[in-house]
Design an enzyme around this catalytic site. Structure first.
Site, mmCIF file in Angstrom:
data_model
loop_
_atom_site.group_PDB
_atom_site.id
_atom_site.type_symbol
_atom_site.label_atom_id
_atom_site.label_comp_id
_atom_site.label_asym_id
_atom_site.label_seq_id
_atom_site.Cartn_x
_atom_site.Cartn_y
_atom_site.Cartn_z
ATOM 1 N N LYS A 9 1.128 -1.396 -0.065
ATOM 2 C CA LYS A 9 0.450 -0.220 0.083
ATOM 3 C C LYS A 9 1.108 1.200 0.231
ATOM 4 C CE LYS A 9 -4.193 -1.731 2.494
ATOM 5 N NZ LYS A 9 -4.452 -2.181 4.135
ATOM 6 N N GLN A 58 -5.806 -1.668 9.679
ATOM 7 C CA GLN A 58 -5.554 -3.038 8.841
ATOM 8 C C GLN A 58 -5.931 -4.292 9.733
ATOM 9 O OE1 GLN A 58 -3.532 -3.321 6.233
ATOM 10 N NE2 GLN A 58 -4.254 -5.228 6.679
ATOM 11 N N ASP A 60 -11.761 2.215 3.621
ATOM 12 C CA ASP A 60 -11.908 1.505 3.885
ATOM 13 C C ASP A 60 -13.043 0.994 3.274
ATOM 14 O OD1 ASP A 60 -9.457 -0.565 2.994
ATOM 15 O OD2 ASP A 60 -9.468 -0.288 5.460
ATOM 16 N N GLY A 115 -23.939 -14.764 1.898
ATOM 17 C CA GLY A 115 -22.475 -14.699 2.681
ATOM 18 C C GLY A 115 -22.923 -12.866 2.910
#
Length: 962
Positions: free
Chosen positions: A93, A137, A162, A209
């Site tokens: 990243k 993270q 994110d 899911g």
């Protein structure tokens, strides 16, 4: 283009992929029917797309830098622990971010980090305006139990690249895709679906899911791409049946090869997000990676399928690198767009006008001020640029200057004259004309000056504005009196000690050695002593270093107080027996007359203030050398005392417009203008089409002249318009009207029409217009109208002003009507700002001191000449010898007349201006000649206002101030 050992050139015909194979096949056109080749070619195309995306992102960053050269997108990746897989992913990243110009930072917390420590780190990043994206993270590798949901939701939604916070998830669920961040894995899956060429709209999609990271957001993305979506989970009764209906199938259930090929509809697009390990004795590790879909059987049914390994996994490594960078740049773009100077989304307060107009304090309390942090956001200030002082006032950090330094300035308007209408000018410009506008006003304190504005044009809350505000004046008082104490203490100690004893105390032993402090090193350099070892100075050098040898009769620095006290105008200090007979006459000044206040108003940065404070001359040595605060060793401490006062104070007008209230140098002695820093910050915030309305108090002949010749020299700013405020009553007084006595009814001349008296007084206004024109700036005359003024009187002022050369002259009724009563003023200011101007200073700094004083006296005051009294003549010679002759001039005279005699109204002529003394404010950067006599600290009247002031102990409301 290479895939493995096969060189391939890709083209598209219609909805089909074609390839030219170079090796190992002979060169030929072939249709890609084999599904594996379709997949491989899809990823080759994806690789091409990623390369294009990377170049586009680099161009986006370059474009942002063109828009603001100081701007750079910022990203922080927060990691807890030291997992190898996380380290690898983070390094990728950071590398990808660096390649396109993002300033990426890896913030690593140890495995011992607690939840509280993690949340604290997130808060720090949230409040850092240079960071536009924050990635936490996962997983959080801590030895403590951590609530991952709580941690991810702590990320500011506007930095959650994110897309994991509940706010971003909620916006996605509502379909607000343009106002949220999309989770990278579902977004990458959508990109893979798009690469197949299959249109999502109208298709039946099934998501297996419902995790917050993949399943739930995948459902929402497909839904808002116009698919008909079914989400299946562990409680779904007929899973094969539901799967069999899917044109698009996305699986992220976490169960190895659960979905069988026979379940899948022929030609369906299958995206397998699962990563599972199953036993495999043929592998060195004893296991192999499989997906949630049974690939061998599914590939016979699917039109497109992502294999595991080699499907979503590589996409996650490659595509997600760019998706998260895209999200970060999106956040940076949103930040940049929402903080463009002048692009304000500001709300203003509607006034509840009353007639008759009530008292100022009643009006002030009738309006509820906006929370000051909200106003700060509305005008483009960032959270880490604002220090809150309660709910209604704040200080602004100076780092905003660096952030906005590349932005163009707005229009600069100076308001001066017989009263001040800076607030209303700003109110009209924004509230009614929708032009960003900022007021920059001087600090007022009820103990020394009184309230600013009045009626429906004022700063609120009045109590906060007129009392302690944020404590700037207390800091100035403390700093000023520290200098005074240092002067007398130094003279006392030099008179009672030998050179050696004095030196040993100034440079005391520490750890067996004598060491100079940095400020003492500066003094050594000034003396030409290039030594840093305290033990190596000669006796002569010790004497020169240790003794300032101040001449007590030359001390110009006085103590100050922000209380009106006539009995401090002359005092005797040092009468205690402990001072061993060392006494001298001294005095107190009002705090706003302190040179430190003038330094605050004229400084341009923290470093500049440090230098100005160090250059302040407080006395002269017996050998004729100027003694500065740096010589006293106190300048560093002064800077510490002033470190908060240098930050402008943010408040608001009655109608919710922003106001900087900063600095208030005594206009009779200093220059009477608000701070350069406040003006410069405001000019950036309003943007190129906005306006900053700054104040030059105590009349045009005092405040305006000093604004141009002193403030504009040091700031480098050039005003577009002068607003000269006039009132019928003030002009009648200049026309020969009777004296007005405080507390007594106004004489009838001021409340009845009297055109002859008014016309005579307009001579003063004509002179003030002429004074403004000396500087080449357009003049707009604003006539403040009151209920006793007649139409004829107001028309007379306007016509005389225009005839005298004013760009325009308009009547204003804002005192009674607020902004709506001064629309014509705002429009006139806007037009005048577009008019040509030819700004120039009144005099050249290189001229002799006497010539500069004479130019001001003759051109601004209308005097025939000046007369230097003996003390003034001596100071001209002294300051010329000391090298201060190139400083600008700041005349210290009454503001009640153009002449030195307060009772001479109108335009006095045929007089010589007497200069009784000249003093140097070297730190401020000017010389101030004293014209006539005037007290530098006011006295209390027979009935001070404190008789009416009290505090309600239950509500804590201040009563009786106004």
């Amino acid at each position: 283009m290479y895939f493995g050992t096969i060189s391939v050139t890709i083209t598209r015909k219609g909805n089909r992929l074609w390839a030219i194979w170079s090796y190992p096949f002979p060169l030929q056109w072939c249709t890609c029917h084999c599904i594996e080749i379709k997949i491989q070619l899809g990823f080759i195309l994806l690789s091409c797309a990623l390369r294009q995306v990377r170049e586009r992102l680099k161009k986006d960053v370059e474009q942002m830098k063109l828009q603001d050269p100081n701007f750079r997108p910022g990203l922080v990746v927060l990691q807890v622990g030291d997992r190898d897989d996380s380290n690898l992913y983070i390094s990728m990243k950071l590398k990808a971010a660096a390649e396109i110009g993002i300033n990426a930072t890896h913030m690593r917390l140890p495995k011992t980090a607690t939840e509280e420590e993690i949340l604290h780190s997130i808060t720090e990043v949230n409040e850092n305006s240079s960071v536009h994206g924050l990635i936490v993270q996962l997983p959080l590798d801590s030895i403590h139990k951590i609530d991952t949901e709580k941690v991810t939701n702590a990320v500011a939604p506007e930095k959650d690249v994110d897309g994991l916070t509940s706010i971003n998830a909620g916006k996605l669920a509502r379909g607000d895709l343009g106002d949220c961040f999309l989770p990278c894995t579902p977004n990458g899956c959508m990109e893979l679906i798009r690469q197949t060429g299959v249109s999502v709209a109208g298709k039946r999609a099934v998501v297996i899911g419902r995790s917050k990271i993949v399943g739930a957001p995948m459902h929402d993305l497909l839904l808002w791409s116009h698919a008909t979506v079914t989400t299946c989970h562990s409680k779904t009764t007929d899973l094969p049946g539901e799967v069999g209906k899917a044109d698009i199938l996305v699986v992220g259930i976490g169960k190895a090869e659960m979905v069988k090929g026979e379940w899948i509809k022929k030609g369906a697009v299958v995206i397998d997000c699962g990563i599972n390990h199953v036993p495999d004795e043929t592998k060195p590790s004893g296991k192999r990676v499989v997906g949630d879909v049974h690939y061998a059987s599914a590939k016979e049914q699917a039109g497109f399928i992502t294999p595991v390994p080699g499907g979503v996994g590589p996409m996650t490594v490659a595509m997600l690198m760019f998706l998260f960078l895209f999200s970060n740049l999106l956040g940076a773009k949103r930040f940049l767009e929402s903080h463009q100077p002048g692009k304000w989304n500001i709300s203003y307060t509607k006034l509840n006008l009353q007639k008759p107009v009530p008292s100022d304090i009643v009006i002030s309390r009738s309006c509820v001020p906006k929370p000051i942090d909200r106003l700060a956001r509305e005008v483009g200030l960032l959270s880490d640029e604002v220090e809150l002082y309660g709910k209604t006032k704040a200080k602004v950090q100076l780092n905003i200057i660096k952030r906005l330094q590349a932005q163009p300035d707005g229009k600069y308007v100076v308001v001066t004259g017989y009263a001040v209408s800076s607030f209303i000018c700003c109110t009209v410009l924004f509230s009614l004309l929708r032009i960003p506008a900022f007021v920059c006003n001087v600090t007022f304190f009820i103990s020394s000056s009184g309230a600013a504005g009045g009626g429906y044009s004022q700063v609120i809350p009045m109590e906060e504005f007129n009392l302690h505000l944020t404590g700037d004046i207390h800091a100035i008082t403390a700093a000023n009196n520290l200098v005074a104490a240092a002067i007398d203490a130094r003279m006392f100690h030099e008179s009672t000690q030998s050179d050696k004893a004095l030196y040993n105390r100034l440079v005391p032993l520490s750890g067996g050695q004598r060491k100079f402090s940095p400020i003492q090193i500066n003094r050594l350099k000034k003396l030409g002593i290039e030594k840093t070892d305290a033990s190596t100075l000669t006796e002569d050098e010790i004497t020169r270093f240790a003794r300032l040898d101040i001449d007590p009769s030359s001390v110009t620095w006085q103590r100050v107080l922000d209380t009106n006290d006539r009995f401090l105008r002359k005092i005797t200090i040092g009468q205690s027996p402990t001072e061993k007979g060392y006494t001298r006459e001294a005095q107190f000044d009002i705090t706003v007359a302190s040179e430190i206040m003038a330094v605050l108003a004229l400084t341009s940065s923290m470093e500049d203030m440090r230098q100005r404070l160090a250059k302040m001359v407080v006395a002269t040595s017996r050998s004729g050398q100027p003694i500065t605060t740096e010589d006293l060793g106190v300048s560093g401490a002064l800077t510490v005392l002033m470190k908060d006062a240098i930050k402008p104070n943010l408040m608001q007008t009655l109608e919710g417009n922003p106001v900087f209230v900063h600095a208030g140098p005594f206009a009779n002695i200093a220059h009477g203008n608000s701070s350069i820093l406040a003006d410069k910050i405001a000019l950036k915030l309003v943007g190129p089409e906005g306006f900053v309305v700054t104040e030059a108090g105590f009349g045009a002949d005092i405040g305006m002249e000093k604004f141009f010749n002193i403030k504009c020299r040091y700031s480098g700013l050039r005003p577009h318009v002068v607003v000269l405020v006039a009132t019928v009553r003030a002009l009648k007084m200049h026309g020969g009207g009777p004296i007005v006595t405080a507390g007594m009814p106004l004489p009838k001349e001021y409340i009845e029409e009297n055109l002859e008296l008014l016309e005579n007084g307009c001579s003063n206004m004509k002179k003030q217009i002429e004074n403004a024109q000396h500087f080449g700036v357009p003049v707009v005359v604003a006539v403040n109208a009151f209920k006793t003024d007649t139409e004829a009187e107001l028309d007379l002022i306007c016509s005389i002003a225009k005839a005298a050369g004013a760009f325009d002259a308009v009547r204003c009724s804002h005192w009674a009507e607020g902004g709506a009563g001064a629309v014509a003023l705002g429009q006139a200011v806007q037009r005048a700002s577009e008019a040509p101007s030819n700004f120039k200073f009144l005099y050249d700094l290189e001229l002799p001191i006497t010539d500069k004083i004479r130019i001001i006296a003759q051109k601004i005051y209308g005097a025939d000449d000046i007369e230097l009294l003996p003390e003034a003549q001596h100071k001209v010679e002294l300051y010329t010898k000391q090298g201060f002759n190139n400083l600008p001039i700041c005349m210290a005279k009454t503001h009640l007349s153009l002449s030195h005699e307060a009772d001479k109204k109108g335009v006095p002529t045929g007089y010589v201006l007497p200069i009784r003394d000249i003093r140097a404010s070297v730190g401020s950067g000017f010389l101030f000649p004293l014209v006539g006599t005037m007290p530098t600290i006011p006295g209390l009247p027979t009935r001070p206002c404190f008789y009416d002031i009290d505090l309600d102990p239950e509500t804590e409301q201040v009563n009786g101030l106004f």
